[in-house]
Structures are given as structure tokens and as C-alpha cells.
Design a protein around this motif. Structure first.
Motif, PDB file in Angstrom:
ATOM      1  N   PHE A   1      -4.410   0.345  47.733  1.00 44.82           N
ATOM      2  CA  PHE A   1      -3.024   0.155  48.134  1.00 44.82           C
ATOM      3  C   PHE A   1      -2.778  -1.263  48.626  1.00 44.82           C
ATOM      4  O   PHE A   1      -1.691  -1.812  48.478  1.00 44.82           O
ATOM      5  CB  PHE A   1      -2.605   1.180  49.180  1.00 44.82           C
TER       6      PHE A   1
ATOM      7  N   PHE B   1      -1.829  -3.202  45.769  1.00 47.18           N
ATOM      8  CA  PHE B   1      -0.414  -3.047  45.424  1.00 47.18           C
ATOM      9  C   PHE B   1       0.467  -3.917  46.315  1.00 47.18           C
ATOM     10  O   PHE B   1       1.372  -4.609  45.832  1.00 47.18           O
ATOM     11  CB  PHE B   1       0.002  -1.578  45.555  1.00 47.18           C
ATOM     12  N   VAL B   2       0.176  -3.909  47.636  1.00 46.43           N
ATOM     13  CA  VAL B   2       1.011  -4.684  48.555  1.00 46.43           C
ATOM     14  C   VAL B   2       0.911  -6.175  48.237  1.00 46.43           C
ATOM     15  O   VAL B   2       1.933  -6.878  48.144  1.00 46.43           O
ATOM     16  CB  VAL B   2       0.607  -4.400  50.014  1.00 46.43           C
TER      17      VAL B   2
ATOM     18  N   GLU C   1       2.780  -7.044  45.170  1.00 44.31           N
ATOM     19  CA  GLU C   1       4.232  -7.108  45.386  1.00 44.31           C
ATOM     20  C   GLU C   1       4.626  -8.387  46.106  1.00 44.31           C
ATOM     21  O   GLU C   1       5.619  -9.033  45.760  1.00 44.31           O
ATOM     22  CB  GLU C   1       4.697  -5.889  46.182  1.00 44.31           C
TER      23      GLU C   1
ATOM     24  N   LEU D   1       1.794   1.075  40.174  1.00 45.39           N
ATOM     25  CA  LEU D   1       1.869   2.096  41.223  1.00 45.39           C
ATOM     26  C   LEU D   1       1.532   3.476  40.655  1.00 45.39           C
ATOM     27  O   LEU D   1       0.817   4.262  41.283  1.00 45.39           O
ATOM     28  CB  LEU D   1       3.273   2.092  41.829  1.00 45.39           C
ATOM     29  N   LEU D   2       2.026   3.770  39.436  1.00 41.83           N
ATOM     30  CA  LEU D   2       1.683   5.050  38.811  1.00 41.83           C
ATOM     31  C   LEU D   2       0.180   5.144  38.572  1.00 41.83           C
ATOM     32  O   LEU D   2      -0.430   6.194  38.795  1.00 41.83           O
ATOM     33  CB  LEU D   2       2.423   5.206  37.487  1.00 41.83           C
TER      34      LEU D   2
ATOM     35  N   ILE E   1      -2.151   3.689  40.316  1.00 40.11           N
ATOM     36  CA  ILE E   1      -2.772   3.943  41.610  1.00 40.11           C
ATOM     37  C   ILE E   1      -2.619   5.418  41.968  1.00 40.11           C
ATOM     38  O   ILE E   1      -3.567   6.061  42.444  1.00 40.11           O
ATOM     39  CB  ILE E   1      -2.156   3.045  42.691  1.00 40.11           C
ATOM     40  N   GLY E   2      -1.420   5.982  41.687  1.00 40.08           N
ATOM     41  CA  GLY E   2      -1.182   7.383  41.970  1.00 40.08           C
ATOM     42  C   GLY E   2      -2.157   8.278  41.209  1.00 40.08           C
ATOM     43  O   GLY E   2      -2.718   9.218  41.768  1.00 40.08           O
ATOM     44  N   PHE E   3      -2.382   7.965  39.927  1.00 42.18           N
ATOM     45  CA  PHE E   3      -3.335   8.752  39.136  1.00 42.18           C
ATOM     46  C   PHE E   3      -4.726   8.696  39.753  1.00 42.18           C
ATOM     47  O   PHE E   3      -5.370   9.725  39.936  1.00 42.18           O
ATOM     48  CB  PHE E   3      -3.382   8.219  37.694  1.00 42.18           C
TER      49      PHE E   3
ATOM     50  N   TYR F   1      -5.563   8.024  42.736  1.00 45.93           N
ATOM     51  CA  TYR F   1      -5.593   8.710  44.029  1.00 45.93           C
ATOM     52  C   TYR F   1      -5.661  10.217  43.829  1.00 45.93           C
ATOM     53  O   TYR F   1      -6.396  10.924  44.525  1.00 45.93           O
ATOM     54  CB  TYR F   1      -4.371   8.333  44.862  1.00 45.93           C
TER      55      TYR F   1
ATOM     56  N   LEU G   1      -8.510   5.720  48.344  1.00 50.74           N
ATOM     57  CA  LEU G   1      -7.872   4.454  47.967  1.00 50.74           C
ATOM     58  C   LEU G   1      -8.871   3.308  48.017  1.00 50.74           C
ATOM     59  O   LEU G   1      -8.626   2.240  47.479  1.00 50.74           O
ATOM     60  CB  LEU G   1      -6.691   4.161  48.889  1.00 50.74           C
TER      61      LEU G   1
ATOM     62  N   PHE H   1       6.443  11.157  42.374  1.00 49.42           N
ATOM     63  CA  PHE H   1       5.097  11.396  41.872  1.00 49.42           C
ATOM     64  C   PHE H   1       4.088  11.432  43.018  1.00 49.42           C
ATOM     65  O   PHE H   1       3.293  12.363  43.149  1.00 49.42           O
ATOM     66  CB  PHE H   1       4.742  10.285  40.878  1.00 49.42           C
ATOM     67  N   PHE H   2       4.141  10.407  43.886  1.00 51.42           N
ATOM     68  CA  PHE H   2       3.175  10.324  44.981  1.00 51.42           C
ATOM     69  C   PHE H   2       3.337  11.480  45.966  1.00 51.42           C
ATOM     70  O   PHE H   2       2.367  12.120  46.356  1.00 51.42           O
ATOM     71  CB  PHE H   2       3.350   8.998  45.727  1.00 51.42           C
TER      72      PHE H   2
END
Lengths: 503, 133
Positions: free
Chosen positions: A141, A144-145, A148, A185-186, A188-190, A192, A198, B51-52
């Protein structure tokens, strides 16, 4: 005190850059603007020293983890400092310091007002902070930050001059980069959902035993990451935003964007691929072959596009598309030699493209001529600017004794080792095309007589000449004594790919 | 096939997230109105939040505030929700920046339509080069 600084160096790098970035807007009241600029350069020099210390430590004792705030890994955030971080931190320092020195000479004049100049410096430091963060982070994460922060800072820095062309380019860049963020982000979601972690090391541990259960989900996650980071790092079919953004920004901004910003996302991609998912799984999926193919297409297509541009800065921007292809080719080869070459190209393209953009900016600013065909006869008028441009050109082509040669040679050896002769052809073709799109600038400038009467054009201010000469010296230094950089790149590639790939 | 449909129905939040992501991306890429592009970006980012949060949700779970009196309570995973707070902050700043850029473009061109902007720019460029030539 000194020991405490040394122990907490990884996090101090980011904290120093971030806090000084937000300190700068308060300094508007400082009467002498030079002091503010000096402060920003000083901060960069400080963090560069930190980066050198970290790189040295990694070379001496190997990769290590740093625990932020005393909360150990699954709960807290961990920073992972390895040779990849080392090589990227070195690139950041070597590129940002001369660029900011160059910018300091005429920043207020370039962006319009002192207020805007200070905002520019803030964005510049934020971009550097995000890039350093991507270099040392070990947490999904966090990646990701920092991605961004880097995206928003690099978008805003494009519109520093606030004219129509740059605002339009910024909007286009922002939209595409945000779509890229959505994909990341998607992804990362997968990851996770698959692992419940993370932290990169923990994801790796989890996946190495269980990935056989859900190859489709992993495959999707990897494609999301590739598309997301591919848009942001201008991998060929997704590069459409880059030429506009990089050619309309002010000179120091285009230099830092081309040489640093796009590389940060490649470092992030490498971390996700090799630290989180692991080399074994990556090679089981055909993802490196796709990157290899896209890299090869990027090298040739970017160079051909560059060849068709007459505007100097646009030609350099398309050249970045082509050179990013080299880095992806190195990643795609998937061997230690190839990846080391790709990583070294992050450094060598960084310093080379920074120098070329600074020299091009000087030419455009001093003569008011943006087109290559109008540059005739200027070479002897501005010997230093065109001299360093020649150094950059030779390095970009890959002539021995310049930094570009070292990384391209490694890539060539890597492709030969892999037995991939198409890649060898593409590498050589890319170099020839680089010669074809950069040498004409020098030919026109030095060997074509100008029809207009000669007015002695003023050379760049002293500081800008020093900044450009510094970069030229670094290029030649890396080209002549590549030992330590090669060692670092090799070690980075070895630690990323792991030992099992050797067999 | 029946089993597949049943699984889709069970995991309906993810299906909606995928649909919303598609709608958002399509809107950004195809609409020429800059404001609609920003709306598309927000739809796309909203889908990732869905999603999350769905990934961390447990049906019948409660907010993760520990309650000693009832040991049978199931708590939802708070981590994805915390992450999405950061995601929301990021998307607010992206939206703010893009709206600021749109304002600037409107002042320069008097329109928020990217096709119009292209047309005006090309006209200006054409007239500029003809006056030079």
C-alpha cells in the motif's frame, strides 16, 4: 546522534524530503529567493549523501529491512533496502541536484512569479520524495501511496508555466495516469485477497506455497499491474501522454520527468514482480515474454516516431519512449545479465536524458528556435551547450567511454546469453536509429552555414553551465569506471531473480 | 453453467465493481466533455473502493469494535476500509487538480469540450503559421 541518524536513514530520507517540501511554501517571505533555492538543493544533496551511504551499506552487507516506528512486519510498515533501491537512489541524486541547480538560474522568470517558483520547488521535492519512497518501500500500500504522490506531483509540475499547451498536456496525462492508478489499485486488491498481506515479503511467502490454487486470479493481478504501471511509465502502446507532457513542460520539469518520474514506476513494477510475487511464479506466467515483445516494439517504434519530429524537445520526448523500451527489454529477458543491463539503463538513461533536455532547453531559450532545421550554424556560437549535447548524444547512441555504452553492452550480452538474436538486432537497430535522430542536430548546428547574419547568441548563465558540465562529467565517469555501478546492478538483479533462476 | 451463475450471484459486489470499473474507464476514454471525464474517473475509483471493502466484508459481521459481553460476534476486516480512506483522499486530490485544470482550460478556450479545444487550437496554429508565411 550520528548513530541514530545512520540507523534510521531509510525513513529519514523520505521524511526529510517530504517535510522540506511542505516547509518551502512558508519561505515565501524570505527576501532573497536564492536562499530558498539553495535550501532545496541542500536538502537534495543531504538525501543524496544518505542514498550513497545506503547503497554502500547494501554493497557491503547485502539487503536489509527497516521497521518503521518499532512495529514489526505484519502489523507495521517495513522498508526493504536492496541493491535496486541503491541504484535508484543514486540515480535520483545524480539527476535531481544538477536539474535543480539548472532551474535555480531562471526559475522565477520561467514560471512567472516567485509564488509559482516556490510551488515548483515544492512539487520538485515531492516528486523526489515519492521516487525515493518507491526505491526503499517494502509494502504494497506504501507503493500505491508513493505512486499517487509521484503522479500528482509530476502532473502538476508539467503545468508549472500555466500556458495553454502545458495545461492541456497535464489534463491528458492526469486522466491516463489516474486510469493507471485504478488498475494498480485493483492489482493490489487481488494480491491482498489472495494472501491477506500487504507486506511484500509476506505476500511472497504466502504465494510461494499456495499459488497453484488460483493461477487465473494471479494472472489477472499481474496484468492489472503491468497495464497500470505500463501507462505510468509510458510503455509503448500506452505512451500517448508522454510526448505532449514532456515537451510542453518547462525545461527542468521535462528533464526530471523524463529521467526520473517514469523510472519510479518501473522500480515499483519490479518490486511487485520479484519481491512480492517472486521470480519463479513470474516465469511460470508468460508475462516477461510480453514485456520483452513490448520493449522491442517500443525501441523501434519510439525511435521511428522520434525520427519524424522536427521539434527538438518532442524528438527527445519520443526518444524517452524508445529508451524505456530498453529497460523493459532488460526486464523481459529475465536473465541476471539482462536485468542488470536494464537496471543500469535506468541510471544511464536518467543522466543522459537529463543532460539532453537541459541542453535542449538552453538552446530553445537562448535562441528562440524550437525546430531542429532552424539550428544551423549555432554550434560554434554556443560551444558549451552543444558540446554537452554531443556528449549526451554519444551516450544515447551507446559509444564506448560513455555511460549509455555500459548499459547497452550489458543488454546485448544478456540477449546473446539468452540466444535471442531478434533482441540483439533490435538493440543494434535502436542504437543506429538513436544516431539517426540525434546526430542531425549536431550536423545542422556545426556543419551547416546559417543564412542569417551571425549574431553572437548569449550562452547560458554560469550556474546552468556548471549543472550541464556536471552531468556530462558524470556520464563520462560512469562510462569509464562502470565497476561499482555494474556491481550494484548485478547484485540487484541477483537479489530480484533469486538463485533458482541461475539453474 | 448453473454453478457459475450461482457463484456470480453470491459474489455480486465484485460483479458490480467490475461493471462500474468498465463504465468509468469507458467514460474517461470516450467522452469529449472534460467534466464527464472527471466523473468517469470518480466512478472508476468508486468501483475500486467497492472491490476492497467487499473483500474485507463478512456477511453478518459487525464493525470491529471489541465487545467483551458477546464472544460470538464476527468482526469485518477493518484494514481494507482503512486503506480506502487513503484511496478516497487520493481521489479527492486528483479530482481537485483536474477541476483546477478544467477551470484554467475554460478561461483559455471558453469551452470544456476537448474536441472544441482541439479545433480552436488548430485554427490558431493555422492562422499563426499563415501570418508568418
Amino acid at each position: 546522534m550520528a548513530a541514530a541518524v545512520k540507523d534510521n536513514l531509510p525513513v529519514l530520507l523520505i521524511v526529510t524530503l517530504l517535510s522540506s517540501a511542505y516547509l518551502l511554501p512558508i519561505l515565501t517571505r524570505v527576501r532573497k529567493f536564492r536562499l530558498v533555492e539553495f535550501f532545496a538543493v541542500f536538502v537534495l544533496a543531504l538525501t543524496f549523501t544518505g542514498g550513497v551511504v545506503l547503497a554502500y551499506k547494501v554493497l557491503a552487507t547485502g539487503a536489509f529491512n527497516y521497521i518503521v516506528g518499532g512495529w514489526p512486519a505484519p502489523w507495521g510498515i517495513e522498508l526493504t533496502i536492496n541493491a535496486l533501491s541503491g541504484i535508484f537512489l543514486l540515480t535520483i541524486g545524480l539527476v535531481t541536484i544538477p536539474i535543480l541547480l539548472y532551474a535555480s538560474a531562471d526559475l522565477v522568470e520561467e514560471v512567472g512569479s516567485r509564488q509559482r517558483a516556490i510551488w515548483f520547488l515544492t512539487l520538485f521535492l515531492l516528486l523526489t520524495a515519492a521516487a525515493s519512497g518507491l526505491a526503499v518501500t517494502g509494502d504494497m500500500f506504501n507503493i500505491f501511496v508513493f505512486v499517487e504522490v509521484a503522479t500528482i506531483a509530476s502532473c502538476a509540475i508539467v503545468s508549472a508555466r500555466n500556458d495553454a499547451a502545458s495545461v492541456e498536456a497535464t489534463f491528458k496525462y492526469l486522466m491516463l495516469a489516474t486510469i493507471g492508478s485504478g488498475f494498480v489499485l485493483l492489482g493490489i486488491g487481488f494480491l491482498y485477497m489472495l494472501t491477506g498481506n500487504l507486506n511484500l515479503n509476506f505476500i511472497n511467502m504466502e504465494l510461494s506455497t499456495t499459488w497453484h490454487n488460483y493461477p487465473t486470479a494471479l494472472w489477472m493481478a499481474m496484468s492489472f499491474f503491468t497495464v497500470g504501471f505500463g501507462v505510468k511509465s509510458a510503455l509503448f502502446p500506452l505512451h500517448v501522454w508522454l510526448p505532449d507532457a514532456h515537451s510542453t513542460a518547462i525545461t527542468p520539469a521535462s528533464a526530471v520527468l523524463s529521467s526520473l518520474a517514469v523510472k519510479g514506476y518501473i522500480v515499483a513494477l519490479l518490486k511487485v514482480f520479484y519481491l512480492a510475487v517472486g521470480a519463479k511464479i513470474i516465469f511460470a506466467l508468460p508475462i516477461t515474454n510480453i514485456l520483452l515483445l513490448l520493449g522491442m516494439i517500443a525501441i523501434i517504434a519510439g525511435a521511428l516516431f522520434a525520427l519524424s519530429q522536427d521539434e527538438l524537445k518532442r524528438r527527445l520526448a519520443f526518444s524517452t519512449v524508445s529508451q524505456i523500451g530498453y529497460i523493459f527489454l532488460g526486464i523481459g529477458l529475465g536473465t541476471i545479465q539482462g536485468l542488470a543491463g536494464g537496471l543500469l539503463h535506468i541510471l544511464s538513461h536518467g543522466i543522459t536524458k537529463a543532460l539532453l533536455f537541459l541542453a535542449a532547453g538552453t538552446i530553445v531559450k537562448r535562441t528562440g528556435k524550437t525546430r531542429i532545421s532552424h539550428l544551423s550554424g549555432l554550434g560554434f556560437e554556443m560551444p558549451i551547450t552543444f558540446g554537452v549535447f554531443a556528449v549526451g548524444t554519444l551516450s544515447m547512441i551507446g559509444i564506448p567511454l560513455f555511460s549509455g555504452f555500459v548499459s547497452k553492452w550489458q543488454l546485448l550480452l544478456g540477449s546473446l546469453e539468452k540466444g535471442n538474436y531478434l533482441a540483439v538486432l533490435v538493440l543494434i537497430g535502436g542504437s543506429l536509429l538513436a544516431a539517426a535522430y540525434l546526430l542531425p542536430v549536431l550536423r545542422v548546428a556545426f556543419f551547416q552555414k546559417s543564412e542569417e547574419e551571425q549574431i553572437r547568441e548569449p550562452e547560458a548563465p554560469y550556474v546552468q553551465k556548471v549543472a550541464m558540465l556536471f552531468l556530462a562529467v558524470v556520464i563520462i565517469f560512469v562510462g569509464m569506471f562502470p565497476g561499482i555501478f555494474l556491481e550494484l546492478a548485478r547484485q540487484a538483479a541477483e537479489s530480484l531473480l533469486g538463485m533458482e533462476v541461475l539453474l | 453453467m448453473g454453478e457459475f451463475l450461482q457463484r456470480l450471484l453470491q459474489n455480486y459486489p465484485y460483479v458490480f465493481a467490475a461493471i462500474l470499473f468498465g463504465i468509468g474507464t469507458f467514460t474517461v476514454l470516450t467522452h469529449s466533455n472534460l467534466l464527464k471525464k472527471v466523473i468517469g474517473i470518480n466512478i472508476m475509483e468508486g468501483s475500486t473502493y467497492l472491490f476492497f471493502v467487499a473483500a474485507g466484508n463478512i456477511r453478518g459481521g459487525v464493525a470491529p469494535i471489541q465487545d467483551m459481553s458477546d464472544p460470538n460476534l464476527v468482526y469485518v476486516n477493518p484494514l481494507p476500509q482503512a486503506l480506502m480512506l487513503t484511496g478516497i483522499v487520493v481521489s479527492v486530490s486528483v479530482t481537485a487538480l483536474s477541476l483546477a485544470l478544467i477551470m484554467r482550460l475554460y478561461k483559455l478556450y471558453g469551452t470544456v469540450d476537448s474536441r472544441e479545444i482541439n479545433r480552436i487550437r488548430n485554427e490558431v496554429r493555422a492562422s499563426g503559421s499563415s501570418s508568418k508565411g
